[in-house]
Scaffold this active site. Structure first.
Site, PDB file in Angstrom:
ATOM      1  NE  ARG A  53       0.148   1.341   3.415  1.00  0.00           N
ATOM      2  CZ  ARG A  53       1.084   2.203   3.698  1.00  0.00           C
ATOM      3  NH1 ARG A  53       2.343   1.797   3.828  1.00  0.00           N
ATOM      4  NH2 ARG A  53       0.837   3.483   3.864  1.00  0.00           N
ATOM      5  N   GLY A  54       0.289   2.408  -0.057  1.00  0.00           N
ATOM      6  CA  GLY A  54       1.076   3.628  -0.212  1.00  0.00           C
ATOM      7  C   GLY A  54       1.199   3.924  -1.702  1.00  0.00           C
ATOM      8  CB  ALA A  55       0.492   7.026  -3.606  1.00  0.00           C
ATOM      9  CG  ASP A 243      -2.850   8.256  -1.089  1.00  0.00           C
ATOM     10  OD1 ASP A 243      -2.833   8.807   0.024  1.00  0.00           O
ATOM     11  OD2 ASP A 243      -2.510   7.084  -1.276  1.00  0.00           O
ATOM     12  CG  ASN A 253      -2.027  11.673   3.050  1.00  0.00           C
ATOM     13  OD1 ASN A 253      -1.564  10.759   2.367  1.00  0.00           O
ATOM     14  ND2 ASN A 253      -1.646  11.859   4.292  1.00  0.00           N
TER      15      ASN A 253
HETATM   16  O1  MRU Z   1      -4.458   3.390   2.275  1.00  0.00           O
HETATM   17  P1  MRU Z   1      -2.969   3.511   2.179  1.00  0.00           P
HETATM   18  O2  MRU Z   1      -2.238   2.900   3.328  1.00  0.00           O
HETATM   19  O3  MRU Z   1      -2.443   3.053   0.833  1.00  0.00           O
HETATM   20  O4  MRU Z   1      -2.738   5.088   2.256  1.00  0.00           O
HETATM   21  C1  MRU Z   1      -1.427   5.599   2.201  1.00  0.00           C
HETATM   22  C2  MRU Z   1      -1.356   7.037   2.427  1.00  0.00           C
HETATM   23  O5  MRU Z   1      -2.350   7.732   2.561  1.00  0.00           O
HETATM   24  C3  MRU Z   1       0.001   7.652   2.362  1.00  0.00           C
HETATM   25  O6  MRU Z   1       0.123   8.718   3.262  1.00  0.00           O
HETATM   26  C4  MRU Z   1       0.212   8.130   0.919  1.00  0.00           C
HETATM   27  O7  MRU Z   1       0.029   7.080   0.009  1.00  0.00           O
HETATM   28  C5  MRU Z   1       1.543   8.685   0.706  1.00  0.00           C
HETATM   29  S1  MRU Z   1       2.714   7.402   0.674  1.00  0.00           S
HETATM   30  C6  MRU Z   1       4.238   7.968   0.310  1.00  0.00           C
END
Ligand code: MRU
Length: 363
Positions: A53-55, A243, A253
């Site tokens: 997960r994470g963008a 994101d 985000n």
């Molecule tokens: O739902 P997730 O865990 O994928 O959400 C991640 C986030 O909101 C992060 O803060 C965002 O992707 C930035 S990651 C460098």
């Protein structure tokens, strides 16, 4: 970054040269488990289930997913299907679409016999580029931290962060954490307030785990604590990830980010957003009306998972049976509440002209 002294990325090409390894983030912080993806369905399920997960990491995983799909069948129809399956996994992080567009524009003109090699090459490049971008974000963000450190000699710079925008959310280093790791490594005294980030607890489970493994002083706080800390001058700056950022600088985000930005604004605390350029969506302006907000399963709100005193991992229900719940995964912070965007090309004002000037190739 290091886990128990051994270097890991969040995703990598295995030594067989074709399958893809990743840290299973659903199991952290209690268990460190490596997952292996061998086909398109594995990659799509890894994103959907939040194994990754994470963008930025979602983008890199999608690129490897296309490579795995091409290995099985490099026809036009298979390329179409792969992109269709992968884009449907999660709606909000724009890095997913960016990575799939990159892969499609490269592969579509090639004959099927050349697609497998080209797909793996580009997926590896996307992973390497993410690391290089994060190093630059770290360098630009470090200057902000050092400037604050200079005003309070001997005392730690207190940074508040939300969710996990650390190395686990990227291929390595992280976005919001890159300046933090760099400052810590350079001997700047730093302390991180880590929002737990209900309902999935990415802060408590992932950011705290990362920072702990790197020896960065930190304190996990319930999500509602940030405003109180800011009122008592216990936060020098906030740095979060994102994101999707619109052409005019609105920031989407993890849910709860907007409330932290409001509290920061009310208390004069600088509120920065760290992002790689693939997170910018130049096709839209108005984050509140145009960014699709993922709504996730009610289970994430009604239950909490953790380790019991006798070592078992268990989920327990925390909401009365029958109470309806809502689970919006992201929110949008308007550009006017953002002090600056920390990008690989410098710290920018959250506004259209600054983004377009810094990234004319994308705008
Ligand atoms: O739902 P997730 O865990 O994928 O959400 C991640 C986030 O909101 C992060 O803060 C965002 O992707 C930035 S990651 C460098």
């Amino acid at each position: 970054m290091k886990v128990d002294g051994r270097h890991f990325r969040s995703i990598w090409l295995e030594s067989d040269g074709w399958s893809v390894g990743a840290i299973d983030q659903r199991r952290l912080p209690h268990e460190f488990v490596i997952a292996r993806m061998t086909n398109l369905a594995d990659a799509a399920e890894a994103i959907r289930s939040m194994l990754v997960r994470g963008a930025p990491l979602i983008g890199a995983t999608a690129a490897y997913g296309v490579a795995l799909a091409m290995r099985a069948d490099a026809s036009d129809a298979a390329l179409d299907l792969a992109c269709k399956m992968l884009i449907a996994t999660r709606p909000t992080a724009i890095n997913l679409k960016w990575a799939l567009d990159e892969m499609q524009s490269l592969l579509r003109p090639l004959s099927p016999s050349r697609r497998v090699e080209a797909a793996y090459k580009r997926a590896n490049e996307i992973a390497e580029e993410d690391i290089a971008i994060n190093r630059e974000i770290g360098r630009h963000g470090l200057a902000l931290i050092e400037a604050i450190a200079a005003t309070k000699p001997g005392e730690p710079v207190n940074v508040l962060t939300h969710c996990n925008a650390g190395w686990l959310a990227t291929v390595d280093f992280g976005t919001a954490t890159a300046p933090i790791y760099l400052a810590h490594d350079r001997g700047v005294k730093i302390h991180v307030w880590v929002d737990e980030t209900r309902p999935r607890n990415q802060g408590a489970s992932l950011t705290a785990w990362e920072l702990g493994h790197h020896g960065v002083p930190h304190t996990v706080i319930p999500d509602n604590t940030g405003g109180h800390l800011m009122q008592h001058r216990m936060v020098d700056l906030a740095i979060v990830g994102t994101d999707r950022v619109t052409a005019s600088g609105d920031v989407c985000n993890k849910i709860g980010t907007y409330l932290k930005a409001l509290a920061a604004h009310d208390n004069g605390v600088p509120f920065y957003v760290a992002l790689p350029s693939p997170t910018i969506d130049f096709s839209i302006d108005d984050g509140i009306r145009q960014i699709p907000i993922e709504q996730r399963s009610a289970d994430e709100v009604t239950t909490m998972t953790g380790r019991t005193a006798d070592g078992r991992i268990e989920a327990v229900r925390v909401v009365p049976a029958g109470s309806p719940v809502a689970n919006y995964a992201f929110d949008v912070t308007p550009a006017r509440l953002v002090s600056g965007l920390i990008t690989e090309r410098g710290v920018l004002r959250a506004e259209r002209a600054a983004l377009a000037r810094a990234f004319p190739d994308r705008a």
